[in-house]
Design a protein around this motif. Structure first.
Motif, mmCIF file in Angstrom:
data_model
loop_
_atom_site.group_PDB
_atom_site.id
_atom_site.type_symbol
_atom_site.label_atom_id
_atom_site.label_comp_id
_atom_site.label_asym_id
_atom_site.label_seq_id
_atom_site.Cartn_x
_atom_site.Cartn_y
_atom_site.Cartn_z
ATOM 1 N N TYR A 42 0.838 -1.205 0.000
ATOM 2 C CA TYR A 42 0.000 0.000 0.000
ATOM 3 C C TYR A 42 0.874 1.257 0.000
ATOM 4 O O TYR A 42 0.631 2.191 -0.770
ATOM 5 N N CYS A 43 1.909 1.272 0.827
ATOM 6 C CA CYS A 43 2.833 2.419 0.861
ATOM 7 C C CYS A 43 3.501 2.611 -0.494
ATOM 8 O O CYS A 43 3.666 3.749 -0.946
ATOM 9 N N ARG A 44 3.867 1.523 -1.118
ATOM 10 C CA ARG A 44 4.494 1.615 -2.441
ATOM 11 C C ARG A 44 3.540 2.251 -3.445
ATOM 12 O O ARG A 44 3.948 3.064 -4.273
ATOM 13 N N GLN A 45 2.251 1.922 -3.339
ATOM 14 C CA GLN A 45 1.262 2.511 -4.250
ATOM 15 C C GLN A 45 1.053 3.991 -3.935
ATOM 16 O O GLN A 45 0.918 4.810 -4.847
ATOM 17 N N LEU A 46 1.029 4.346 -2.643
ATOM 18 C CA LEU A 46 0.928 5.763 -2.275
ATOM 19 C C LEU A 46 2.147 6.539 -2.785
ATOM 20 O O LEU A 46 2.016 7.659 -3.289
ATOM 21 N N GLN A 47 3.320 5.930 -2.659
ATOM 22 C CA GLN A 47 4.547 6.577 -3.133
ATOM 23 C C GLN A 47 4.487 6.769 -4.651
ATOM 24 O O GLN A 47 4.871 7.824 -5.167
ATOM 25 N N ARG A 48 3.989 5.769 -5.342
ATOM 26 C CA ARG A 48 3.847 5.871 -6.802
ATOM 27 C C ARG A 48 2.911 7.022 -7.157
ATOM 28 O O ARG A 48 3.208 7.817 -8.055
ATOM 29 N N LEU A 49 1.792 7.132 -6.442
ATOM 30 C CA LEU A 49 0.843 8.213 -6.703
ATOM 31 C C LEU A 49 1.495 9.573 -6.483
ATOM 32 O O LEU A 49 1.398 10.465 -7.323
ATOM 33 N N LEU A 50 2.200 9.727 -5.377
ATOM 34 C CA LEU A 50 2.834 11.011 -5.075
ATOM 35 C C LEU A 50 3.972 11.308 -6.053
ATOM 36 O O LEU A 50 4.224 12.461 -6.381
ATOM 37 N N THR A 51 4.623 10.278 -6.553
ATOM 38 C CA THR A 51 5.672 10.469 -7.565
ATOM 39 C C THR A 51 5.076 10.994 -8.870
ATOM 40 O O THR A 51 5.714 11.774 -9.581
ATOM 41 N N LEU A 52 3.846 10.585 -9.171
ATOM 42 C CA LEU A 52 3.187 11.039 -10.395
ATOM 43 C C LEU A 52 2.670 12.475 -10.293
ATOM 44 O O LEU A 52 2.355 13.097 -11.309
ATOM 45 N N VAL A 53 2.557 12.989 -9.074
ATOM 46 C CA VAL A 53 2.187 14.398 -8.897
ATOM 47 C C VAL A 53 3.374 15.238 -9.363
ATOM 48 O O VAL A 53 4.528 14.898 -9.073
ATOM 49 N N ARG A 54 3.093 16.291 -10.083
ATOM 50 C CA ARG A 54 4.170 17.152 -10.590
ATOM 51 C C ARG A 54 5.052 17.620 -9.436
ATOM 52 O O ARG A 54 4.555 17.985 -8.370
ATOM 53 N N PRO A 55 6.367 17.598 -9.613
ATOM 54 C CA PRO A 55 7.295 17.932 -8.524
ATOM 55 C C PRO A 55 7.006 19.267 -7.823
ATOM 56 O O PRO A 55 7.084 19.352 -6.604
ATOM 57 N N ASP A 78 -0.747 8.800 9.674
ATOM 58 C CA ASP A 78 -1.542 8.417 8.507
ATOM 59 C C ASP A 78 -2.432 9.564 8.035
ATOM 60 O O ASP A 78 -2.623 9.764 6.840
ATOM 61 N N PHE A 79 -2.977 10.347 8.973
ATOM 62 C CA PHE A 79 -3.784 11.515 8.606
ATOM 63 C C PHE A 79 -2.934 12.522 7.821
ATOM 64 O O PHE A 79 -3.403 13.111 6.859
ATOM 65 N N PHE A 80 -1.693 12.712 8.258
ATOM 66 C CA PHE A 80 -0.795 13.647 7.576
ATOM 67 C C PHE A 80 -0.404 13.130 6.193
ATOM 68 O O PHE A 80 -0.296 13.910 5.238
ATOM 69 N N ILE A 81 -0.198 11.834 6.086
ATOM 70 C CA ILE A 81 0.147 11.242 4.789
ATOM 71 C C ILE A 81 -0.995 11.479 3.799
ATOM 72 O O ILE A 81 -0.780 11.958 2.679
ATOM 73 N N VAL A 82 -2.222 11.169 4.209
ATOM 74 C CA VAL A 82 -3.388 11.393 3.348
ATOM 75 C C VAL A 82 -3.515 12.879 3.025
ATOM 76 O O VAL A 82 -3.734 13.267 1.872
ATOM 77 N N GLY A 83 -3.353 13.732 4.024
ATOM 78 C CA GLY A 83 -3.474 15.173 3.805
ATOM 79 C C GLY A 83 -2.430 15.719 2.855
ATOM 80 O O GLY A 83 -2.733 16.554 1.990
ATOM 81 N N ASN A 84 -1.192 15.266 2.994
ATOM 82 C CA ASN A 84 -0.123 15.732 2.115
ATOM 83 C C ASN A 84 -0.339 15.293 0.667
ATOM 84 O O ASN A 84 -0.143 16.069 -0.264
ATOM 85 N N ILE A 85 -0.739 14.048 0.495
ATOM 86 C CA ILE A 85 -0.994 13.574 -0.870
ATOM 87 C C ILE A 85 -2.185 14.320 -1.454
ATOM 88 O O ILE A 85 -2.175 14.727 -2.620
ATOM 89 N N SER A 86 -3.208 14.528 -0.646
ATOM 90 C CA SER A 86 -4.383 15.277 -1.095
ATOM 91 C C SER A 86 -4.004 16.683 -1.539
ATOM 92 O O SER A 86 -4.449 17.164 -2.587
ATOM 93 N N ALA A 87 -3.158 17.349 -0.749
ATOM 94 C CA ALA A 87 -2.704 18.694 -1.109
ATOM 95 C C ALA A 87 -1.935 18.663 -2.429
ATOM 96 O O ALA A 87 -2.099 19.555 -3.275
ATOM 97 N N GLY A 88 -1.123 17.639 -2.619
ATOM 98 C CA GLY A 88 -0.379 17.505 -3.865
ATOM 99 C C GLY A 88 -1.297 17.274 -5.054
ATOM 100 O O GLY A 88 -1.100 17.859 -6.123
ATOM 101 N N LEU A 89 -2.309 16.433 -4.870
ATOM 102 C CA LEU A 89 -3.255 16.169 -5.953
ATOM 103 C C LEU A 89 -4.002 17.443 -6.327
ATOM 104 O O LEU A 89 -4.207 17.727 -7.514
ATOM 105 N N SER A 90 -4.396 18.220 -5.320
ATOM 106 C CA SER A 90 -5.114 19.477 -5.584
ATOM 107 C C SER A 90 -4.207 20.480 -6.289
ATOM 108 O O SER A 90 -4.622 21.138 -7.247
ATOM 109 N N ALA A 91 -2.982 20.615 -5.816
ATOM 110 C CA ALA A 91 -2.053 21.571 -6.413
ATOM 111 C C ALA A 91 -1.663 21.164 -7.833
ATOM 112 O O ALA A 91 -1.452 22.026 -8.693
ATOM 113 N N ASP A 92 -1.594 19.870 -8.091
ATOM 114 C CA ASP A 92 -1.252 19.379 -9.422
ATOM 115 C C ASP A 92 -2.355 19.736 -10.410
ATOM 116 O O ASP A 92 -2.084 20.176 -11.522
ATOM 117 N N GLY A 93 -3.601 19.525 -10.013
ATOM 118 C CA GLY A 93 -4.741 19.935 -10.820
ATOM 119 C C GLY A 93 -5.130 19.033 -11.970
ATOM 120 O O GLY A 93 -6.101 19.315 -12.663
#
Length: 160
Positions: A42-55, A78-93
């Motif tokens: 699961y962590c590997r998949q989260l890492q993959r998702l965050l890697t796909l977010v624009r740097p 875990d709340f921070f991990i979800v929040g950080n990825i969420s922020a990245g997804l939003s900022a990526d657009g």
């Protein structure tokens, strides 16, 4: 504190460790290692998702998802991990806002039910069962979001 409740409230059950060792030492070890293996996937998949977010849109390093293994801090982390990825997804657009919001809601819900799973008795069992279902749902959504970002990256390259 909730992990240690069998020590300060022995009448409320044997807690998580009691559940793990209910199958004996071999079954308990197999269960623990199988669970940790799933968390690693699961962590590997989260890492993959965050890697796909624009740097430029990433609030944290993709490797930060591995803090999920920092017991007992992981229950809050875990709340921070979800929040950080969420922020990245939003900022990526690139991910539709509705999908990013659903991903975030399911993520926060599994985190919350994971905390509830630490409570003794039926609230803990119910919380754990719901947390596992939500965790698996979040994993599927994470995989889909990563696929969508990967496709959108490829589309951008081929249309230029």
């Amino acid at each position: 504190m909730l992990l240690t409740y069998p020590l300060w409230a022995p009448g409320s059950g044997s807690g998580l460790l009691g559940e793990v060792w209910a199958l004996g030492w071999a079954g308990g070890l197999i269960g623990v290692f199988a669970f940790l293996g799933l968390v690693a996937l699961y962590c590997r998949q989260l890492q993959r998702l965050l890697t796909l977010v624009r740097p430029h849109a990433r609030p944290v390093s993709p490797s930060s998802v591995w803090w999920m293994f920092a017991v007992p801090f992981n229950f809050v982390e875990d709340f921070f991990i979800v929040g950080n990825i969420s922020a990245g997804l939003s900022a990526d657009g690139r991910l539709p806002q509705r999908i990013a919001q659903q991903w975030t809601r399911v993520g926060y819900c599994w985190c919350g039910f994971q905390i509830l799973s630490l409570f003794p008795g039926w609230p803990g069992y119910l919380g754990g069962a719901v947390a596992v279902v939500l965790w698996l749902t979040h994993w599927v959504r994470t995989t889909r979001a990563a696929s969508m970002l990967k496709v959108r990256s490829t589309d951008a390259l081929t249309t230029v």
